[in-house]
Every structure is written in C-alpha cells, then in structure tokens.
Design an enzyme around this catalytic site. Structure first.
Site, short mmCIF file in Angstrom:
data_model
loop_
_atom_site.label_atom_id
_atom_site.label_comp_id
_atom_site.label_asym_id
_atom_site.label_seq_id
_atom_site.Cartn_x
_atom_site.Cartn_y
_atom_site.Cartn_z
N CYS A 218 0.83 -1.20 0.00
CA CYS A 218 0.00 0.00 0.00
C CYS A 218 0.88 1.26 0.00
CB CYS A 218 -0.90 0.00 1.23
SG CYS A 218 -1.92 1.49 1.37
N CYS A 221 0.04 3.22 3.56
CA CYS A 221 0.46 2.78 4.90
C CYS A 221 1.52 1.69 4.88
CB CYS A 221 -0.75 2.29 5.69
SG CYS A 221 -1.47 0.75 5.08
N CYS A 240 -6.38 -2.28 0.27
CA CYS A 240 -5.53 -2.39 1.46
C CYS A 240 -6.38 -2.79 2.66
CB CYS A 240 -4.83 -1.06 1.75
SG CYS A 240 -3.85 -1.08 3.28
N CYS A 243 -5.70 0.32 5.78
CA CYS A 243 -6.14 1.72 5.75
C CYS A 243 -7.31 1.99 4.82
CB CYS A 243 -4.97 2.63 5.37
SG CYS A 243 -4.45 2.50 3.64
N ASP A 361 22.64 -2.70 -17.58
CA ASP A 361 22.46 -3.78 -16.61
C ASP A 361 21.39 -4.74 -17.14
OD1 ASP A 361 21.94 -5.46 -14.48
OD2 ASP A 361 21.64 -3.85 -13.02
#
Length: 452
Positions: A218, A221, A240, A243, A361
């Site tokens: 989330c 939170c 979530c 929250c 990379d």
C-alpha cells in the site's frame, strides 16, 4: 516576449535548422536530439517559449511502457479531428529531444503553428519539464522497474511526479492508470481534474502474481495489498486491508473498447488514448474508427512480410514488457497448436543488447518468467550483444534436460534472422523479441532501411 528573448529564439531556431540540415544531408542520423541540445544553449528558455505557442495545449505522456503506441493512437485521433499535431515521434524523450521536435515545426523566426503537441517524456525527467511545458493534459500510463543502472524504485518516481504536478493549475487534466497502485494513490492526492482508466475484465486475471512485480504494498500505509486478481505485474484489482486504500472508480468502461494489436498491455494503451481523446473533444465516431484501423508503431507489435514469411516484432525492454510479450506469443502459438496438433511451431527469436538505450544492466532478464516460453517447447533462437546471458537464462528455465526446447545460439544477428526465417513454416508467424537498440537493428536488416 521580450526583445532579447525573441532575438535569442531566432538565433536558436536558425542554428537548429542548420544543424538538422547538415546531419541529415551527411546521413549522420535523424537529427532528433542534437539540434535541440545546441539551440537551448543559445536560448535557455527554449522549451517554455515554444510550448506556450501551442494553441490548444501540450499533452505530456509518461510511463515505463506503452508511450509510443499510445502517443501514435492519440495523435491519429486528433489529426483525424482536423487538428495540427506536433509529436516527438522519433522517440527522443529527454529535454533535448522535446525541444528538437518543437523546433522542427517552427518557421525561421521561431513561430510554432500547432493545435496540440504530444510529447512522450522519459519518466525520470517529468518533474523537470512540467513547469516550462505547463501541459493541458498529463497521461500517466504505468510505472515499472526499467534500466536499473539509471532509475530508482517506482515509489520514488511516483512521489516526485506528484510533487511536480501539485503546483500546476487546477484545470490541468490528469489521466492515470487506476490498476497501478502507485499511480492511483498519486492521483488521489492531487487537486487537479483526475480521471482513471483500467480494466474490469476478471477473465484476464493471471494465474499468479509474476516475478516481475514492483508495487504490491500500500502506498499509503505500507501494508501488503490484497489482490482480487492481477492483469500484469502489479496492475490489477486491489485493496488495502489496513487503511482502506483501494482501486479508484474508472472513468471509462474497458469492455466497451475492442482490443487493438496483440497483448493485453495494448488494451491499456487503447483505454488511455480513448479517455484522453474524449477529454480533448474528439468525436466518438472518429475514436472508434481510428481504433478499428490502427497500425502499430515500429517495433511495437509491428507486422512485416519478409521473404514470403510473416514477422511480428514485439519490443521487450524490461521484465514486465518481456513477460507480456511472452504471454502474447504463447497465446498465439497455443491457438495454432490447437488448430493442428501436428503443425510445426515457428521459432521465436530473442535479441538482447546492453547499449545505452537499453540500459547496461541486463540482470533484469532473471526477473522474466522465461519458463512460460520454454515450457511451450519449439525452437528458441537467441542473438544480440549479450547473447550468452540470454541463452543461460533460457537454459536455466528448463525443468529437465529432455525439455522440448531447442535452443539455437547465433552471435551474428543477420545469421540469426536468416535462420529464424528459414525455420518459419509458411502461414506461421515469426515472433522477434528485441530490446530497443536491437529492435532498430532487426528492422534495418528486415527492411533494408534505418528508422533513426
């Protein structure tokens, strides 16, 4: 405009056009970057002075994947509506590339005659260009890990985007991907006119969350999100449990718009372009007809006929992108196997480079679910600057020694393409999965001409 700014602008435009003529005459490239780089040294306010002349506003398109396809689709819609559009179609999406695209459409004294400017912008420079561009519409497609040697994590990028967008005028339109938690949260914090697009088609859920997943916590939170289903990477239907943060309501119904091109990711591109076009006043009849007749941009599900064989090029430049192209290829190959079990599958050619446009990379290939391609069987041909890295990744994807995969390693790209074409049966499709610089090479070999 002050006299000194006007004089500097005139000098910058003249210099840029001279450089463009010289570069193209000597066949040194497409002159999609250098003119802007030189011109802004003469007029530091160049981006602001040119963009403010666009009559109906700048459209800024940002995101890790899908910028080129979405931009071309939206541009076609706007042009069919009768508007003149400036677009950095060559793919130069840093500041000097944006300036070059605008400069190419000015007259000798720096006057720009355009209704809209569609600017594809590298996700890392979005905060730097928002103030001078003052875009009318910002289209936020997605955020995935890309080029680990250059960029930070997606949460950092989205936070920087939000901070840069916040001071823009309240009438600025933000079109954001609701299925991407980082962008959904960013949009919910903004005071501008924010509209969300996304999928509402559970039948397209993946069986499991892929390895190439970037944002499953989330953004409010930090609690791990609960997914009802995932469409690709971390994009899906979520909430979530701590929250209450959840996927926002959509401003467009995904089922009402047909799939264009191959791959579910192109459904997102379609929805993004449609919602943006609607906000800009394009007639729905034009939008639908454009979608029905749309042809892919170079290298993005582009289809070619070469030596009597059908070829489809699917740009694959990061974990999410390659996972989705593998998914699309497997769907096509699976359908062909069902049609005739005895039919020989066309090979798949994978080309991995590690040049500056690709990112140096290449460890990202270990986040790609290549096992899903290998388990389908058939011939896989690998080439490119990092051919042995790709070959090793595929070899480690084999569940056992007697796998049905036939791995062919070709250091020379021309030889790899020739082999792939030779082994592609009539009425089958050769799929080529290249990184960005490899895609340019592949197209030059197949068509006999450069793009850039």
């Amino acid at each position: 405009m002050q006299l000194m700014d006007r004089l500097r602008l005139g000098a910058a435009v003249l210099t840029a056009k001279t450089v463009t003529f010289g570069v193209r005459s000597l066949r040194l490239g497409a002159a999609s970057v250098l003119p802007g780089e030189i011109a802004r040294r003469l007029q530091p306010k160049l981006l602001q002075l040119l963009s403010c002349q666009v009559k109906q506003g700048v459209i800024l398109i940002a995101g890790t994947n899908g910028k080129t396809t979405t931009s071309l689709l939206l541009r076609t819609m706007l042009e069919r509506q009768g508007w003149r559009v400036v677009h950095n179609a060559a793919g130069a999406n840093l500041e000097n590339g944006l300036m070059t695209a605008l400069l190419q459409n000015t007259n000798p004294i720096g006057t720009l005659d355009a209704d809209f400017a569609i600017l594809e912008v590298d996700e890392n420079i979005v905060p730097k260009v928002l103030a001078p561009l003052q875009p009318r519409l910002i289209l936020a497609l997605n955020l995935f890990r890309d080029q680990l040697d250059r960029y930070g994590e997606v949460d950092t990028i989205s936070r920087r985007w939000g901070q840069a967008i916040a001071p823009l005028p309240s009438e600025t339109i933000i079109v954001a991907n609701a299925d991407d938690p980082t962008l959904a949260y960013m949009g919910q914090q903004l005071s501008q006119n924010v509209l969300f697009f996304g999928l509402s088609e559970p039948e397209h859920y993946l069986d499991e969350i892929p390895h190439a997943v970037d944002s499953i916590y989330c953004p409010s939170c930090g609690t791990r999100l609960v997914y009802q289903g995932v469409y690709l990477s971390h994009q899906g239907d979520y909430n979530c449990p701590n929250c209450g943060f959840h996927k926002p309501s959509l401003a467009i119904a995904s089922r009402e718009w047909e799939q264009i091109l191959i791959g579910l990711y192109n459904k997102y591109n379609t929805l993004a372009a449609v919602l943006s076009a609607q906000q800009l006043g394009v007639d729905e009849a034009i939008i639908r007809d454009t979608i029905a007749n749309f042809q892919a941009a170079f290298g993005r599900a582009e289809e070619l006929q070469v030596r009597g064989k059908h070829v489809r090029i699917l740009l694959s430049k990061n974990p999410v992108g390659m996972n989705e192209t593998i998914r699309a290829v497997n769907e096509v190959r699976g359908e062909r196997q069902i049609e005739a079990e005895s039919r020989q599958l066309a090979p798949v050619l994978m080309v991995l480079n590690d040049r500056i446009p690709d990112g140096t990379d290449v460890s990202w290939i270990w986040d790609v679910d290549t096992e899903k391609l290998v388990e389908r069987g058939g011939t896989l041909i690998v080439s490119g600057d990092r051919v042995y890295d790709m070959a090793l990744r595929l070899r480690y994807s084999q569940p056992e020694i007697d796998s049905k995969m036939n791995l062919v390693v070709k250091e020379d790209l021309k030889e790899a393409i020739a082999t792939a074409l030779e082994q592609t049966p009539a009425h089958e499709t050769l799929h080529i999965l290249p990184t960005y610089s490899a895609m340019l090479e592949v197209r030059e070999i197949l068509t006999g001409r450069k793009i850039l």
